[in-house]
Motif scaffolding. Structure first.
Motif, PDB file in Angstrom:
ATOM      1  N   VAL A  56       0.848  -1.202   0.000  1.00  0.00           N
ATOM      2  CA  VAL A  56       0.000   0.000   0.000  1.00  0.00           C
ATOM      3  C   VAL A  56       0.880   1.247   0.000  1.00  0.00           C
ATOM      4  O   VAL A  56       0.632   2.203  -0.733  1.00  0.00           O
ATOM      5  CB  VAL A  56      -0.945   0.013   1.233  1.00  0.00           C
ATOM      6  CG1 VAL A  56      -1.717   1.329   1.307  1.00  0.00           C
ATOM      7  CG2 VAL A  56      -1.915  -1.160   1.182  1.00  0.00           C
ATOM      8  N   LYS A  57       1.935   1.207   0.796  1.00  0.00           N
ATOM      9  CA  LYS A  57       2.861   2.344   0.895  1.00  0.00           C
ATOM     10  C   LYS A  57       3.487   2.642  -0.472  1.00  0.00           C
ATOM     11  O   LYS A  57       3.584   3.779  -0.887  1.00  0.00           O
ATOM     12  CB  LYS A  57       3.947   1.991   1.922  1.00  0.00           C
ATOM     13  CG  LYS A  57       4.743   3.154   2.469  1.00  0.00           C
ATOM     14  CD  LYS A  57       4.092   3.764   3.693  1.00  0.00           C
ATOM     15  CE  LYS A  57       4.547   5.208   3.899  1.00  0.00           C
ATOM     16  NZ  LYS A  57       5.835   5.287   4.598  1.00  0.00           N
ATOM     17  N   LYS A  58       3.896   1.557  -1.155  1.00  0.00           N
ATOM     18  CA  LYS A  58       4.564   1.736  -2.455  1.00  0.00           C
ATOM     19  C   LYS A  58       3.603   2.147  -3.564  1.00  0.00           C
ATOM     20  O   LYS A  58       3.917   3.001  -4.384  1.00  0.00           O
ATOM     21  CB  LYS A  58       5.245   0.422  -2.884  1.00  0.00           C
ATOM     22  CG  LYS A  58       6.588   0.178  -2.205  1.00  0.00           C
ATOM     23  CD  LYS A  58       7.189  -1.142  -2.660  1.00  0.00           C
ATOM     24  CE  LYS A  58       8.273  -1.612  -1.698  1.00  0.00           C
ATOM     25  NZ  LYS A  58       8.472  -3.067  -1.744  1.00  0.00           N
ATOM     26  N   SER A  59       2.440   1.509  -3.610  1.00  0.00           N
ATOM     27  CA  SER A  59       1.555   1.706  -4.765  1.00  0.00           C
ATOM     28  C   SER A  59       0.554   2.830  -4.562  1.00  0.00           C
ATOM     29  O   SER A  59       0.054   3.420  -5.518  1.00  0.00           O
ATOM     30  CB  SER A  59       0.783   0.417  -5.047  1.00  0.00           C
ATOM     31  OG  SER A  59      -0.143   0.176  -4.001  1.00  0.00           O
ATOM     32  N   GLY A  60       0.217   3.120  -3.292  1.00  0.00           N
ATOM     33  CA  GLY A  60      -0.767   4.165  -3.020  1.00  0.00           C
ATOM     34  C   GLY A  60      -2.188   3.773  -3.372  1.00  0.00           C
ATOM     35  O   GLY A  60      -3.063   4.637  -3.447  1.00  0.00           O
ATOM     36  N   SER A  61      -2.421   2.495  -3.597  1.00  0.00           N
ATOM     37  CA  SER A  61      -3.823   2.103  -3.793  1.00  0.00           C
ATOM     38  C   SER A  61      -4.090   0.740  -3.177  1.00  0.00           C
ATOM     39  O   SER A  61      -3.186  -0.075  -2.994  1.00  0.00           O
ATOM     40  CB  SER A  61      -4.221   2.154  -5.267  1.00  0.00           C
ATOM     41  OG  SER A  61      -3.447   1.251  -5.999  1.00  0.00           O
ATOM     42  N   PHE A  62      -5.351   0.531  -2.817  1.00  0.00           N
ATOM     43  CA  PHE A  62      -5.723  -0.720  -2.139  1.00  0.00           C
ATOM     44  C   PHE A  62      -7.206  -0.989  -2.310  1.00  0.00           C
ATOM     45  O   PHE A  62      -7.978  -0.093  -2.672  1.00  0.00           O
ATOM     46  CB  PHE A  62      -5.354  -0.660  -0.640  1.00  0.00           C
ATOM     47  CG  PHE A  62      -6.066   0.426   0.139  1.00  0.00           C
ATOM     48  CD1 PHE A  62      -7.348   0.223   0.647  1.00  0.00           C
ATOM     49  CD2 PHE A  62      -5.455   1.657   0.366  1.00  0.00           C
ATOM     50  CE1 PHE A  62      -7.996   1.211   1.378  1.00  0.00           C
ATOM     51  CE2 PHE A  62      -6.099   2.665   1.082  1.00  0.00           C
ATOM     52  CZ  PHE A  62      -7.368   2.438   1.590  1.00  0.00           C
ATOM     53  N   ASN A  63      -7.576  -2.240  -2.048  1.00  0.00           N
ATOM     54  CA  ASN A  63      -8.983  -2.625  -1.939  1.00  0.00           C
ATOM     55  C   ASN A  63      -9.249  -3.095  -0.516  1.00  0.00           C
ATOM     56  O   ASN A  63      -8.390  -3.745   0.091  1.00  0.00           O
ATOM     57  CB  ASN A  63      -9.313  -3.790  -2.885  1.00  0.00           C
ATOM     58  CG  ASN A  63      -9.480  -3.345  -4.331  1.00  0.00           C
ATOM     59  OD1 ASN A  63      -9.574  -2.152  -4.622  1.00  0.00           O
ATOM     60  ND2 ASN A  63      -9.509  -4.316  -5.234  1.00  0.00           N
ATOM     61  N   VAL A  64     -10.425  -2.784  -0.028  1.00  0.00           N
ATOM     62  CA  VAL A  64     -10.884  -3.331   1.249  1.00  0.00           C
ATOM     63  C   VAL A  64     -12.094  -4.199   0.940  1.00  0.00           C
ATOM     64  O   VAL A  64     -13.107  -3.703   0.442  1.00  0.00           O
ATOM     65  CB  VAL A  64     -11.271  -2.197   2.230  1.00  0.00           C
ATOM     66  CG1 VAL A  64     -12.043  -2.755   3.416  1.00  0.00           C
ATOM     67  CG2 VAL A  64     -10.039  -1.440   2.710  1.00  0.00           C
ATOM     68  N   SER A  65     -11.979  -5.517   1.167  1.00  0.00           N
ATOM     69  CA  SER A  65     -13.115  -6.427   1.003  1.00  0.00           C
ATOM     70  C   SER A  65     -13.740  -6.621   2.377  1.00  0.00           C
ATOM     71  O   SER A  65     -13.038  -6.955   3.343  1.00  0.00           O
ATOM     72  CB  SER A  65     -12.655  -7.780   0.447  1.00  0.00           C
ATOM     73  OG  SER A  65     -12.054  -7.609  -0.821  1.00  0.00           O
ATOM     74  N   ILE A  66     -15.037  -6.400   2.466  1.00  0.00           N
ATOM     75  CA  ILE A  66     -15.717  -6.417   3.765  1.00  0.00           C
ATOM     76  C   ILE A  66     -16.193  -7.834   4.076  1.00  0.00           C
ATOM     77  O   ILE A  66     -17.011  -8.401   3.342  1.00  0.00           O
ATOM     78  CB  ILE A  66     -16.905  -5.429   3.736  1.00  0.00           C
ATOM     79  CG1 ILE A  66     -16.389  -4.018   3.370  1.00  0.00           C
ATOM     80  CG2 ILE A  66     -17.637  -5.424   5.075  1.00  0.00           C
ATOM     81  CD1 ILE A  66     -17.461  -3.081   2.838  1.00  0.00           C
ATOM     82  N   LEU A  67     -15.656  -8.413   5.146  1.00  0.00           N
ATOM     83  CA  LEU A  67     -16.006  -9.791   5.501  1.00  0.00           C
ATOM     84  C   LEU A  67     -17.411  -9.840   6.096  1.00  0.00           C
ATOM     85  O   LEU A  67     -17.800  -8.969   6.879  1.00  0.00           O
ATOM     86  CB  LEU A  67     -14.976 -10.358   6.484  1.00  0.00           C
ATOM     87  CG  LEU A  67     -13.617 -10.628   5.824  1.00  0.00           C
ATOM     88  CD1 LEU A  67     -12.499 -10.698   6.851  1.00  0.00           C
ATOM     89  CD2 LEU A  67     -13.666 -11.922   5.002  1.00  0.00           C
ATOM     90  N   SER A  68     -18.172 -10.858   5.688  1.00  0.00           N
ATOM     91  CA  SER A  68     -19.550 -10.998   6.153  1.00  0.00           C
ATOM     92  C   SER A  68     -19.639 -12.159   7.142  1.00  0.00           C
ATOM     93  O   SER A  68     -18.666 -12.877   7.384  1.00  0.00           O
ATOM     94  CB  SER A  68     -20.483 -11.258   4.968  1.00  0.00           C
ATOM     95  OG  SER A  68     -20.376 -12.613   4.559  1.00  0.00           O
TER      96      SER A  68
END
Ligand code: FE
Length: 205
Positions: A56-68
């Motif tokens: 995340v630090k290197k790329s500056g992008s991320f996904n957050v998948s919300i656990l159900s």
């Protein structure tokens, strides 16, 4: 001051995924939340020890998948109890797809995902807090989100309540790992989930 008050805070559970230099990885976090609505921003706080933190630090992008509430313990074990430095968590892993930003999100045991771009990284010592703008998001199912309390009560396997006769053991309240011994070293770190000694409870018969 009652330190147990901290346990009264509620948390969700998420798989944080990112990619840098051609490497994908993901880890479990419990720290995603919306911080502003106009513009729409979320924050996540990630332990620097996590390989995904560096991505995340290197790329500056991320996904957050919300656990159900349908998430299996295997998902927690897969993303939470092993390190992306040692294993490729997406090698042969089928419960995922790539979103428009090219990053993976998790399709099983999740009810949505959010793609975000980092605006600010705040160094908090052991962790970095990332403030990020929401770029895309999708609802994946109508199942309720898994809270940390739900994970503890209904997803984590029930451990043996008692220790072997006459023995004292210490059990990790996060993953159930058992340490055998009268005293748990103060600097002990759970070999499975990397939580500290303070997350262990003493079990005696
Ligand atoms: Fe543990």
């Amino acid at each position: 001051m009652d330190k147990k008050t901290m346990y009264k805070l509620t948390y969700g559970l998420f798989v944080l995924t990112s990619q840098a230099e051609g490497k994908d990885s993901g880890c479990i976090i419990n720290t995603a939340g919306q911080v502003t609505s106009e513009p729409n921003r979320i924050s996540i706080t990630v332990n620097k020890a996590n390989f995904t933190h560096d991505l995340v630090k290197k790329s500056g992008s991320f996904n957050v998948s919300i656990l159900s509430e349908e998430a299996s313990f295997d998902t927690f074990r897969h993303f939470g109890f092993q390190s992306g430095r040692e294993v490729d968590k997406f090698a042969g892993y089928e419960d995922c797809k790539r979103s428009a930003n090219g990053l993976y999100y998790i399709t099983a045991g999740t009810n949505g995902y959010i793609s975000a771009k980092v605006e600010q990284a705040i160094d908090l010592g052991s962790h970095t807090m990332f403030i990020a703008s929401v770029e895309d998001m999708e609802v994946l199912s109508g199942t309720a989100s898994a809270s940390y309390a739900y994970y503890q009560a209904s997803i984590k396997p029930k451990p043996e309540k008692t220790a072997p006769a006459g023995k004292t053991v210490w059990r990790c309240s996060v993953c159930g790992y058992v340490y055998e011994g009268e005293e748990l070293p103060e600097d002990f770190v759970c070999p499975l989930c990397k939580h500290p000694a303070s997350d262990f409870e003493k079990v005696t018969q």
